[in-house]
Write a protein that holds these residues in place. Structure first.
Motif, PDB file in Angstrom:
ATOM      1  N   THR A 132       0.877  -1.405  -0.287  1.00  8.86           N
ATOM      2  CA  THR A 132       0.060   0.280   0.109  1.00  8.86           C
ATOM      3  C   THR A 132       1.070   1.286  -0.038  1.00  8.86           C
ATOM      4  OG1 THR A 132      -0.115   0.206   2.473  1.00  8.86           O
ATOM      5  CG2 THR A 132      -1.944  -1.079   1.319  1.00  8.86           C
ATOM      6  N   LEU A 133       0.292   2.368  -0.580  1.00  4.30           N
ATOM      7  CA  LEU A 133       1.169   3.733  -0.385  1.00  4.30           C
ATOM      8  C   LEU A 133       1.455   3.987   0.804  1.00  4.30           C
ATOM      9  CD1 LEU A 133       2.123   6.150  -2.087  1.00  4.30           C
ATOM     10  CD2 LEU A 133      -0.297   7.065  -1.903  1.00  4.30           C
ATOM     11  N   GLU A 134       0.424   3.628   1.908  1.00  4.72           N
ATOM     12  CA  GLU A 134       0.621   4.306   3.161  1.00  4.72           C
ATOM     13  C   GLU A 134       1.825   3.472   3.816  1.00  4.72           C
ATOM     14  OE1 GLU A 134      -3.438   4.851   1.833  1.00  4.72           O
ATOM     15  OE2 GLU A 134      -2.125   3.134   2.017  1.00  4.72           O
ATOM     16  N   ASN A 135       1.718   2.364   3.750  1.00  4.46           N
ATOM     17  CA  ASN A 135       3.146   1.520   4.331  1.00  4.46           C
ATOM     18  C   ASN A 135       4.255   1.895   3.679  1.00  4.46           C
ATOM     19  OD1 ASN A 135       3.779  -0.975   5.925  1.00  4.46           O
ATOM     20  ND2 ASN A 135       4.642  -1.655   3.761  1.00  4.46           N
ATOM     21  N   MET A 136       4.202   2.242   2.343  1.00  8.19           N
ATOM     22  CA  MET A 136       5.552   2.793   1.971  1.00  8.19           C
ATOM     23  C   MET A 136       6.021   4.098   2.424  1.00  8.19           C
ATOM     24  SD  MET A 136       6.247   4.053  -2.157  1.00  8.19           S
ATOM     25  CE  MET A 136       5.430   5.268  -1.918  1.00  8.19           C
ATOM     26  N   VAL A 137       4.958   5.081   2.484  1.00 10.29           N
ATOM     27  CA  VAL A 137       5.260   6.294   2.908  1.00 10.29           C
ATOM     28  C   VAL A 137       5.938   6.126   4.495  1.00 10.29           C
ATOM     29  CG1 VAL A 137       4.206   8.489   3.590  1.00 10.29           C
ATOM     30  CG2 VAL A 137       3.931   7.529   1.566  1.00 10.29           C
ATOM     31  N   LEU A 138       5.155   5.485   5.337  1.00 12.22           N
ATOM     32  CA  LEU A 138       5.778   5.280   6.741  1.00 12.22           C
ATOM     33  C   LEU A 138       7.008   4.869   6.722  1.00 12.22           C
ATOM     34  CD1 LEU A 138       4.916   5.418   9.604  1.00 12.22           C
ATOM     35  CD2 LEU A 138       4.331   2.876   9.285  1.00 12.22           C
ATOM     36  N   ARG A 139       7.561   3.747   5.944  1.00 10.50           N
ATOM     37  CA  ARG A 139       8.761   3.385   5.973  1.00 10.50           C
ATOM     38  C   ARG A 139       9.951   4.392   5.382  1.00 10.50           C
ATOM     39  NH1 ARG A 139       9.543  -2.323   3.827  1.00 10.50           N
ATOM     40  NH2 ARG A 139      11.462  -2.210   4.996  1.00 10.50           N
ATOM     41  N   VAL A 140       9.522   5.062   4.309  1.00 12.44           N
ATOM     42  CA  VAL A 140      10.251   6.090   3.971  1.00 12.44           C
ATOM     43  C   VAL A 140      10.692   7.085   5.093  1.00 12.44           C
ATOM     44  CG1 VAL A 140      10.504   7.800   2.046  1.00 12.44           C
ATOM     45  CG2 VAL A 140       9.952   5.837   1.306  1.00 12.44           C
ATOM     46  N   GLU A 141       9.560   7.569   5.724  1.00 10.77           N
ATOM     47  CA  GLU A 141       9.532   8.465   6.672  1.00 10.77           C
ATOM     48  C   GLU A 141      10.426   7.956   7.689  1.00 10.77           C
ATOM     49  OE1 GLU A 141       5.321  11.108   6.711  1.00 10.77           O
ATOM     50  OE2 GLU A 141       5.447   8.934   7.636  1.00 10.77           O
ATOM     51  N   ASN A 142      10.441   6.823   7.920  1.00 10.97           N
ATOM     52  CA  ASN A 142      11.476   6.288   8.983  1.00 10.97           C
ATOM     53  C   ASN A 142      12.983   6.422   8.647  1.00 10.97           C
ATOM     54  OD1 ASN A 142       9.274   5.395  10.880  1.00 10.97           O
ATOM     55  ND2 ASN A 142       9.148   3.462   9.986  1.00 10.97           N
ATOM     56  N   VAL A 143      13.187   6.222   7.562  1.00  6.94           N
ATOM     57  CA  VAL A 143      14.506   6.460   6.904  1.00  6.94           C
ATOM     58  C   VAL A 143      14.830   7.968   6.961  1.00  6.94           C
ATOM     59  CG1 VAL A 143      16.038   6.594   4.811  1.00  6.94           C
ATOM     60  CG2 VAL A 143      14.422   4.520   5.390  1.00  6.94           C
ATOM     61  N   TYR A 144      13.980   9.109   6.518  1.00  9.14           N
ATOM     62  CA  TYR A 144      14.285  10.341   6.677  1.00  9.14           C
ATOM     63  C   TYR A 144      14.511  10.923   8.258  1.00  9.14           C
ATOM     64  CZ  TYR A 144      12.155  10.646   2.200  1.00  9.14           C
ATOM     65  OH  TYR A 144      11.756  10.838   0.644  1.00  9.14           O
ATOM     66  N   ASN A 145      13.569  10.251   9.218  1.00  9.73           N
ATOM     67  CA  ASN A 145      13.798  10.496  10.659  1.00  9.73           C
ATOM     68  C   ASN A 145      14.968  10.134  11.320  1.00  9.73           C
ATOM     69  OD1 ASN A 145      11.279  11.803  10.768  1.00  9.73           O
ATOM     70  ND2 ASN A 145      10.038   9.922  11.140  1.00  9.73           N
ATOM     71  N   ALA A 146      15.377   8.840  10.651  1.00  8.39           N
ATOM     72  CA  ALA A 146      17.034   8.440  11.298  1.00  8.39           C
ATOM     73  C   ALA A 146      17.872   9.504  10.875  1.00  8.39           C
ATOM     74  CB  ALA A 146      17.228   6.912  10.744  1.00  8.39           C
ATOM     75  N   ILE A 147      17.818   9.823   9.601  1.00  4.79           N
ATOM     76  CA  ILE A 147      18.885  10.508   9.194  1.00  4.79           C
ATOM     77  C   ILE A 147      18.786  12.108   9.794  1.00  4.79           C
ATOM     78  CG2 ILE A 147      19.715  11.849   7.022  1.00  4.79           C
ATOM     79  CD1 ILE A 147      18.704   9.644   5.328  1.00  4.79           C
ATOM     80  N   VAL A 148      17.829  12.614   9.980  1.00  4.25           N
ATOM     81  CA  VAL A 148      17.740  14.061  10.423  1.00  4.25           C
ATOM     82  C   VAL A 148      18.189  13.699  11.888  1.00  4.25           C
ATOM     83  CG1 VAL A 148      16.109  15.572  11.603  1.00  4.25           C
ATOM     84  CG2 VAL A 148      15.956  14.916   9.075  1.00  4.25           C
ATOM     85  N   LYS A 149      17.667  12.733  12.703  1.00  3.72           N
ATOM     86  CA  LYS A 149      18.044  12.481  14.076  1.00  3.72           C
ATOM     87  C   LYS A 149      19.717  12.407  14.234  1.00  3.72           C
ATOM     88  CE  LYS A 149      17.742   9.285  18.039  1.00  3.72           C
ATOM     89  NZ  LYS A 149      17.187   8.012  18.321  1.00  3.72           N
ATOM     90  N   SER A 150      20.424  11.660  13.036  1.00  2.00           N
ATOM     91  CA  SER A 150      21.770  11.414  13.197  1.00  2.00           C
ATOM     92  C   SER A 150      22.414  12.735  12.923  1.00  2.00           C
ATOM     93  CB  SER A 150      22.179  10.435  11.982  1.00  2.00           C
ATOM     94  OG  SER A 150      23.738  10.324  11.883  1.00  2.00           O
TER      95      SER A 150
END
Length: 347
Positions: free
Chosen positions: A322-340
């Motif tokens: 689903t689009l929703e599942n993909m977006v959630l997982r991509v956001e998790n990647v973004y958040n990890a980079i921003v946190k780092s």
């Protein structure tokens, strides 16, 4: 989060569709910009800031590099996400001259012989399994995130309408195959198998091999109808009796996902993404007319068994693609980079 997607291709392909759907979905909760070819301007949600850049120029063109650098230099993005190889190479070349606060992500949708540009990003997203790396490794984090989609739906099509409009025998199963008419799609293997098994198939698409494929249909007597390119091609697929994939190689295949989400039975060649979803009973070797013919005979004689084999496939697709599942997982990647990036800035 301030996010910029960079897309160096344009048109109606799966890559373009993925970038549009991802950007539009992200724009519901983030500040999203895109750097795209001018012909793509009107395909994004109104909330998205669009920077048109002439992407016709090659990836070494200094003026193209300067145009993208200027946009990224003068806008405070947290994440810049390159879609596919050309965009990644462009960003890799200009990254040393951009603020260190930006996090860089690249998405890879097909196997690539050279990985140097992807290795210069902070994170790589594979639009499939790690088979896209061909056994190679990178020193950066890598995530496998299948491209979720919004299914096209039937758009008013029914099986009866499909049969009538394209002149098929309604008493026999009608299969669909979709794709650009190029060697990678393996339609020159599919057509002889269709002829040998006596099944009927709607071939949706166009491309440089069309004349050769039409000649092959005439030569073999295959029951194939060419629809040409259709914007509603996925809807035609969704009302057919099943989907046939004959590709020699493939990255992320939108048509495969559309077929699964439309709960169509599928026969496919042994390509990376297929291996993650289909049981071995419905997978055939690449470039093997005899094996494909045998499998077509099987599904003609045992349609209920074909349907039974597909039940867990459809359930998995409904849960993961689903689009929703993909977006959630991509956001998790973004958040990890921003946190780092934030933690690095504290030291």
């Amino acid at each position: 989060m301030r996010i910029c997607l960079v897309l160096a291709s344009w048109g109606e392909g799966g890559l373009e569709r993925h970038a549009i759907e991802l950007a539009n979905a992200l724009s519901l909760t983030h500040q999203v910009s895109v750097i795209v070819h001018p012909v793509m301007i009107d395909r994004f949600a109104k909330a998205i800031q669009v920077f048109p850049v002439n992407m016709d120029r090659n990836r070494q063109n200094p003026f193209l590099l300067y145009d993208i650098w200027s946009i990224l230099k003068n806008n405070p993005f947290d994440i810049v996400h390159a879609q596919a190889s050309k965009a990644t190479i462009l960003l890799a070349r200009i990254r040393p001259f951009l603020p260190k606060t930006i996090g860089f992500v690249a998405s890879m949708h097909n196997q690539k012989s050279a990985l140097w540009a992807f290795a210069r990003m902070d994170h790589l997203i594979l639009g499939g399994n790690d088979g896209l790396l061909g056994g190679r490794t990178l020193s950066i984090p890598v995530s496998c995130i299948y491209n979720g989609i919004v299914p096209s739906g039937t758009q008013g099509w029914t099986r009866d309408r499909l049969v009538q409009e394209f002149g098929f025998n309604s008493e026999s199963l009608v299969y669909c195959a979709v794709g650009r008419f190029v060697p990678a799609k393996g339609f020159d293997i599919l057509i002889p198998a269709i002829a040998a098994s006596g099944v009927q198939c709607l071939l949706i698409g166009d491309g440089p091999e069309r004349a050769e494929l039409e000649a092959l249909v005439q030569k073999t007597g295959a029951k194939v109808v060419f629809s040409g390119y259709r914007k509603d091609g996925m809807s035609l697929l969704s009302v057919s009796d099943g989907m046939l994939i004959s590709s020699r190689n493939e990255g992320f295949a939108y048509v495969f996902v559309e077929g699964m989400l439309a709960h169509r039975p599928i026969i496919a060649t042994d390509i990376p993404m297929v291996q993650d979803f289909l049981p071995r009973e419905v997978i055939v070797p690449v470039d093997d007319v005899a094996a494909l013919t045998e499998k077509l005979n099987f599904i003609q004689n045992e349609p209920q068994e074909w349907d039974r084999l597909m039940q867990p496939v459809w359930a998995k697709a409904d849960a993961e693609l689903t689009l929703e599942n993909m977006v959630l997982r991509v956001e998790n990647v973004y958040n990890a980079i921003v946190k780092s990036r934030f933690e690095q800035g504290q030291h």
